[in-house]
Design a protein around this motif. Structure first.
Motif, PDB file in Angstrom:
ATOM      1  N   PHE A  74       0.830  -1.202   0.000  1.00 20.21           N
ATOM      2  CA  PHE A  74       0.000   0.000   0.000  1.00 20.21           C
ATOM      3  C   PHE A  74       0.868   1.257   0.000  1.00 20.21           C
ATOM      4  CE2 PHE A  74      -3.725   2.498   0.723  1.00 20.21           C
ATOM      5  CZ  PHE A  74      -3.297   3.567   1.516  1.00 20.21           C
ATOM      6  N   ILE A  75       1.934   1.237   0.814  1.00 20.79           N
ATOM      7  CA  ILE A  75       2.798   2.419   0.910  1.00 20.79           C
ATOM      8  C   ILE A  75       3.563   2.648  -0.391  1.00 20.79           C
ATOM      9  CG2 ILE A  75       4.872   3.325   2.044  1.00 20.79           C
ATOM     10  CD1 ILE A  75       3.786   2.199   4.653  1.00 20.79           C
ATOM     11  N   ILE A  76       4.094   1.585  -0.985  1.00 16.57           N
ATOM     12  CA  ILE A  76       4.810   1.755  -2.255  1.00 16.57           C
ATOM     13  C   ILE A  76       3.857   2.263  -3.334  1.00 16.57           C
ATOM     14  CG2 ILE A  76       6.203   0.617  -4.026  1.00 16.57           C
ATOM     15  CD1 ILE A  76       7.460   0.926  -1.174  1.00 16.57           C
ATOM     16  N   GLY A  77       2.623   1.754  -3.310  1.00 15.37           N
ATOM     17  CA  GLY A  77       1.627   2.241  -4.266  1.00 15.37           C
ATOM     18  C   GLY A  77       1.313   3.709  -4.068  1.00 15.37           C
ATOM     19  N   PHE A  78       1.225   4.138  -2.798  1.00 18.16           N
ATOM     20  CA  PHE A  78       0.978   5.552  -2.514  1.00 18.16           C
ATOM     21  C   PHE A  78       2.127   6.418  -3.019  1.00 18.16           C
ATOM     22  CE2 PHE A  78      -0.181   9.387  -0.450  1.00 18.16           C
ATOM     23  CZ  PHE A  78       0.972   9.884   0.154  1.00 18.16           C
ATOM     24  N   VAL A  79       3.351   5.990  -2.748  1.00 19.76           N
ATOM     25  CA  VAL A  79       4.513   6.754  -3.201  1.00 19.76           C
ATOM     26  C   VAL A  79       4.509   6.872  -4.721  1.00 19.76           C
ATOM     27  CG1 VAL A  79       7.038   6.780  -3.337  1.00 19.76           C
ATOM     28  CG2 VAL A  79       5.910   6.163  -1.188  1.00 19.76           C
ATOM     29  N   ALA A  80       4.250   5.757  -5.397  1.00 16.71           N
ATOM     30  CA  ALA A  80       4.225   5.768  -6.867  1.00 16.71           C
ATOM     31  C   ALA A  80       3.139   6.696  -7.396  1.00 16.71           C
ATOM     32  CB  ALA A  80       4.032   4.354  -7.398  1.00 16.71           C
ATOM     33  N   SER A  81       2.008   6.787  -6.686  1.00 20.57           N
ATOM     34  CA  SER A  81       0.902   7.643  -7.125  1.00 20.57           C
ATOM     35  C   SER A  81       1.226   9.124  -6.994  1.00 20.57           C
ATOM     36  CB  SER A  81      -0.357   7.316  -6.314  1.00 20.57           C
ATOM     37  OG  SER A  81      -0.763   5.979  -6.523  1.00 20.57           O
ATOM     38  N   CYS A  82       2.250   9.435  -6.210  1.00 21.16           N
ATOM     39  CA  CYS A  82       2.655  10.839  -6.025  1.00 21.16           C
ATOM     40  C   CYS A  82       3.825  11.223  -6.929  1.00 21.16           C
ATOM     41  CB  CYS A  82       3.033  11.080  -4.567  1.00 21.16           C
ATOM     42  SG  CYS A  82       1.661  10.864  -3.409  1.00 21.16           S
ATOM     43  N   TRP A  83       4.219  10.320  -7.820  1.00 22.87           N
ATOM     44  CA  TRP A  83       5.363  10.565  -8.707  1.00 22.87           C
ATOM     45  C   TRP A  83       4.893  11.273  -9.956  1.00 22.87           C
ATOM     46  CZ3 TRP A  83       8.940   6.271 -11.143  1.00 22.87           C
ATOM     47  CH2 TRP A  83      10.206   6.800 -11.355  1.00 22.87           C
ATOM     48  N   HIS A  84       5.540  12.362 -10.286  1.00 22.75           N
ATOM     49  CA  HIS A  84       5.131  13.167 -11.438  1.00 22.75           C
ATOM     50  C   HIS A  84       6.048  12.916 -12.635  1.00 22.75           C
ATOM     51  CE1 HIS A  84       2.201  15.919  -9.341  1.00 22.75           C
ATOM     52  NE2 HIS A  84       2.786  15.294  -8.315  1.00 22.75           N
ATOM     53  N   GLU A  85       5.554  13.271 -13.789  1.00 24.69           N
ATOM     54  CA  GLU A  85       6.312  13.051 -15.021  1.00 24.69           C
ATOM     55  C   GLU A  85       7.665  13.750 -14.991  1.00 24.69           C
ATOM     56  OE1 GLU A  85       5.807  13.724 -19.864  1.00 24.69           O
ATOM     57  OE2 GLU A  85       4.116  14.041 -18.524  1.00 24.69           O
ATOM     58  N   CYS A  86       7.748  14.869 -14.282  1.00 26.17           N
ATOM     59  CA  CYS A  86       9.002  15.620 -14.198  1.00 26.17           C
ATOM     60  C   CYS A  86      10.060  14.893 -13.380  1.00 26.17           C
ATOM     61  CB  CYS A  86       8.758  16.997 -13.607  1.00 26.17           C
ATOM     62  SG  CYS A  86       8.200  16.949 -11.881  1.00 26.17           S
ATOM     63  N   GLY A  87       9.659  13.851 -12.638  1.00 23.27           N
ATOM     64  CA  GLY A  87      10.593  13.104 -11.808  1.00 23.27           C
ATOM     65  C   GLY A  87      10.478  13.404 -10.334  1.00 23.27           C
ATOM     66  N   GLY A  88       9.777  14.486  -9.968  1.00 27.59           N
ATOM     67  CA  GLY A  88       9.614  14.841  -8.567  1.00 27.59           C
ATOM     68  C   GLY A  88       8.392  14.183  -7.950  1.00 27.59           C
ATOM     69  N   PHE A  89       8.350  14.165  -6.622  1.00 26.99           N
ATOM     70  CA  PHE A  89       7.224  13.609  -5.877  1.00 26.99           C
ATOM     71  C   PHE A  89       6.504  14.733  -5.145  1.00 26.99           C
ATOM     72  CE2 PHE A  89      10.000  10.002  -6.442  1.00 26.99           C
ATOM     73  CZ  PHE A  89       9.150   8.892  -6.527  1.00 26.99           C
ATOM     74  N   SER A  90       5.219  14.554  -4.973  1.00 33.19           N
ATOM     75  CA  SER A  90       4.409  15.523  -4.240  1.00 33.19           C
ATOM     76  C   SER A  90       4.131  15.016  -2.837  1.00 33.19           C
ATOM     77  CB  SER A  90       3.095  15.783  -4.982  1.00 33.19           C
ATOM     78  OG  SER A  90       2.408  14.563  -5.243  1.00 33.19           O
ATOM     79  N   GLY A  91       3.595  15.916  -1.991  1.00 30.70           N
ATOM     80  CA  GLY A  91       3.292  15.540  -0.622  1.00 30.70           C
ATOM     81  C   GLY A  91       2.082  14.646  -0.497  1.00 30.70           C
ATOM     82  N   ASN A  92       1.238  14.643  -1.517  1.00 32.96           N
ATOM     83  CA  ASN A  92       0.049  13.784  -1.523  1.00 32.96           C
ATOM     84  C   ASN A  92      -0.428  13.643  -2.956  1.00 32.96           C
ATOM     85  OD1 ASN A  92      -2.149  12.252  -0.615  1.00 32.96           O
ATOM     86  ND2 ASN A  92      -2.511  13.611   1.133  1.00 32.96           N
ATOM     87  N   ILE A  93      -1.307  12.726  -3.183  1.00 33.83           N
ATOM     88  CA  ILE A  93      -1.831  12.494  -4.526  1.00 33.83           C
ATOM     89  C   ILE A  93      -2.573  13.740  -5.001  1.00 33.83           C
ATOM     90  CG2 ILE A  93      -3.401  11.079  -5.907  1.00 33.83           C
ATOM     91  CD1 ILE A  93      -2.872   8.804  -3.867  1.00 33.83           C
ATOM     92  N   GLY A  94      -2.261  14.188  -6.199  1.00 41.74           N
ATOM     93  CA  GLY A  94      -2.920  15.358  -6.759  1.00 41.74           C
ATOM     94  C   GLY A  94      -2.278  16.678  -6.394  1.00 41.74           C
ATOM     95  N   HIS A  95      -1.237  16.657  -5.561  1.00 37.84           N
ATOM     96  CA  HIS A  95      -0.530  17.886  -5.199  1.00 37.84           C
ATOM     97  C   HIS A  95       0.661  18.109  -6.137  1.00 37.84           C
ATOM     98  CE1 HIS A  95      -2.211  18.374  -0.878  1.00 37.84           C
ATOM     99  NE2 HIS A  95      -3.013  17.575  -1.569  1.00 37.84           N
TER     100      HIS A  95
END
Length: 703
Positions: A74-95
């Motif tokens: 679940f946690i790895i899936g959450f992290v992957a869902s916050c990954w953006h095309e630019c390569g950066g990650f957001s603090g939450n999904i949709g951010h």
């Protein structure tokens, strides 16, 4: 006694403080509970920084030997869902992505041994981090531009964890962090900013990760840090502030890196941390009696780890991860590096075998030259600013330019992710339908854009035209010039090309920086001041050209090759080669034999000098004929090939006349002065004379 009193001004034993035990089980239940209770107040107010919350909670549980109580998938899936095309990650999904949450995401993946489960994680993340670095070495947190030394730490920590320091300018990052040092030895969030323990950790951590900790004023800074201990045993962030558990990490980690943890009263600090526990419900608060939260729970436990008490396993003070996790990470990275090295050796053996077959009788080969005939020069000395090394490299460069005109450069400093993104976007462009490629055509007024198969015949630039059709390639050019130069034509891109534009723009500017290093090499090799060429390139018209040599499903026309014999027009060309099949670049040796060029086993660029540089140096340096040959018939149907050239063109109004150190013994110059613009346009017009800039004849979609 006097020195001890100076060194420990606040050290004291607080025997009256209760020395309770660390409530492990309660803290584990607390972290698990708050991570699952989506209706809680704490869960709601931390929505924007959920990624960091996952890191704090997971790392705390790892230190408490309870990481397996979390749902890994679940946690790895959450992290992957916050990954953006630019390569950066957001603090939450949709951010929006941010460097703070990007580091937290990387740390979470490493905690779960999962950094390999997200494809090309290192390259994509570090490409994003690279995009945030400014010319002064600082980093912005996101696209909106806030600068803070926290972000410098995040960038360097990502680079260290992912093993990709090559993708950022570490020297510039160190220089910026050092500029934030204050008279008291502490650091602020920017130059001149107030010293603060949180910023001290980020700056000391950043310098430690960069191997530059020696730049700190160790004793002065350690004195400032030990003064953060309050009479109650806890640590504060700056003078006259209350103690807070989180500074158990910020202050103590910095002292750990500086090797001065004995400058505070460890027993008193431990007592303060344990007083902040909620012994019934679990969790640790900022100060005794307050409500606990995951942030302070993690930093309280991590502080005990740094103190080496309560059976909490050791934590890495620079990376903010358990030492056991870091050891496993480095073992995985070493294993992958060894496997990659073995694969490169195998790939090099295969490429050499193909080269031997070409020399044995493939179309266009001749002579006894081999791929080893192309010299290799390292640019490491220019990255390190090593004067002695630069002089040695310049001598090698001069020899290669006098005798071959072609060479390979390694240790070039260009991030692998920037190269791969541009490469991939070029390949995607050539797969587009013909009408989309023709939407940004080359024309007489716009000498960039798309050019179709058969339009360009490079041998015409040598006044060696014949009846053979044009070269069997298609290409796309772009010129961005120098930012702020209003005379550069507005770039024309194909439709729906945001990803292509971003990737090519990054590549263009990285190549401009590489070109600057090469010009400095040229200057030293010609006994000129190192920055002599800069006045001639401050309004350059450099061009990125992606070239597609399609599969040859049917035999080419008589006399047609992929790129006919030619010399390049400008000063320098920086070439990235590719193609798993034979049928590639060949250089004419001085004996007239053709030399195969490959970089299959190296992270290298091929550099060749153009006619303008030969003219400029009074023919001291060679502009060498080269070509791209057809593949053997047995492989032609599958032998697509691609390359990306970066043509280094000096200011269009720069007058090209013999460089003073290149005159012959009589002091004569072979050529009349000519502007760079006149020279380049004459060459370009020769290669497309009398032809449309794109071909209206029906071409297969693969072309």
């Amino acid at each position: 006694v006097y020195w001890e009193s100076i060194r420990h001004p606040l050290a004291r034993r607080l025997d009256h403080v209760s020395m309770s035990m660390l409530q492990r089980a309660a803290h584990c239940k607390y972290v698990k509970r708050v991570s699952e209770d989506s209706d809680s107040y704490e869960f709601a107010v931390s929505e924007h920084l959920r990624m960091s919350g996952v890191y704090w909670g997971a790392c705390a549980l790892h230190l408490l030997n309870a990481l397996d109580t979390l749902d890994r998938d679940f946690i790895i899936g959450f992290v992957a869902s916050c990954w953006h095309e630019c390569g950066g990650f957001s603090g939450n999904i949709g951010h929006d992505p941010h460097i703070l949450y990007t580091l937290s995401a990387v740390q979470v993946l490493i905690l779960f041994d999962a950094e390999h489960e997200l494809p090309r994680l290192a390259e994509r993340v570090m490409s994003y981090v690279h995009s945030l670095q400014k010319e002064d070495g600082s980093f912005t947190g996101d696209e909106w531009g806030e600068v803070d030394t926290r972000f410098s730490y995040c960038a360097l920590c990502c680079a260290s964890l992912l093993g990709r320091f090559d993708m950022i300018n570490v020297d510039a990052a160190v220089h910026y962090v050092r500029s934030c040092e204050n008279f008291d030895g502490g650091f602020g969030c920017e130059p001149g900013g107030e010293s603060h323990a949180g910023q001290v950790f980020t700056c000391v951590g950043a310098l430690a990760l960069a191997g530059a900790l020696h730049h700190c004023r160790e004793e002065t800074l350690s004195w400032w840090l030990c003064e953060r201990q309050t009479p109650g045993g806890g640590l504060n962030g700056r003078p006259q502030k209350d103690a807070d558990v989180c500074y158990s990490w910020w202050v103590l980690s910095a002292l750990t890196l500086l090797r001065h943890t004995d400058w505070i009263d460890s027993s008193a600090l431990r007592s303060f941390i344990l007083q902040c526990q909620d012994e019934d419900a679990g969790g640790i608060s900022d100060k005794p009696g307050d409500e606990p939260d995951v942030f302070h729970t993690f930093f309280g436990v991590a502080g005990l780890a740094l103190l080496g008490t309560d059976d909490v396993p050791a934590v890495d003070a620079a990376h903010a991860l358990p030492v056991s996790v870091m050891l496993k990470l480095r073992a995985r990275q070493e294993a992958r590096a060894a496997a990659a090295a073995a694969a490169r050796v195998r790939g090099g053996e295969l490429e050499e075998k193909l080269a031997e077959e070409r020399r044995a009788g493939w179309q266009g080969t001749g002579g006894e030259a081999s791929v080893q005939s192309i010299p290799t020069v390292s640019l490491q000395a220019f990255l390190d600013d090593d004067e002695e090394g630069k002089a040695a490299a310049a001598r090698e460069w001069d020899s290669a330019c006098r005798n071959v005109g072609f060479l390979k450069v390694v240790d070039h400093g260009v991030p692998a992710a920037v190269i791969s993104r541009c490469w991939e976007e070029a390949a995607l462009f050539f797969e587009r339908p013909m009408d989309e490629k023709r939407a940004a055509p080359m024309s007489e007024a716009y000498p960039y854009g798309y050019q179709a198969m058969g339009v360009e015949k490079l041998k015409a630039s040598l006044d060696e035209d014949d009846e053979a059709p044009g070269d069997a390639k298609e290409l796309f050019n772009i010129c961005l010039g120098v930012e702020g130069d209003a005379e550069v034509p507005t770039p024309r891109w194909p439709p729906e090309s945001d990803a292509m534009r971003a990737a090519w723009t990054s590549y263009y500017h990285e190549m401009a920086r590489l070109a600057s290093r090469l010009y400095r090499m040229c200057a030293l090799a010609l006994a000129l001041p190192e920055h002599w060429f800069e006045a001639h390139i401050d309004r350059h018209r450099n061009v990125v050209r992606a070239i597609n040599y399609p599969e040859q499903a049917r035999p080419p026309a008589p006399g047609q090759v992929r790129a006919s014999t030619h010399t390049d027009y400008g000063a320098l060309t920086i070439l990235r080669l590719g193609g798993a099949y034979p049928g590639g670049l060949q250089v004419m040796g001085r004996n007239g034999a053709w030399v195969d060029v490959t970089t299959a086993a190296e992270d290298a660029f091929v550099i060749n000098l153009g006619d303008l540089m030969a003219r400029w140096t009074n023919d001291r340096w060679l502009s060498t004929p080269h070509r791209v040959v057809n593949p053997p018939e047995s492989d032609a149907a599958k032998a697509r090939r691609q390359s990306i050239a970066y043509f280094c063109n000096i200011n269009m109004d720069a007058v090209v006349e013999c460089i003073p150190t290149c005159r012959d013994e009589s002091g004569a110059a072979k050529y009349e002065p000519m502007t760079a613009g006149e020279h380049l346009m004459r060459k370009h017009q020769q290669t497309v004379a009398g032809k449309l800039c794109y071909n209206h004849s029906d071409q297969p979609e693969s072309q």
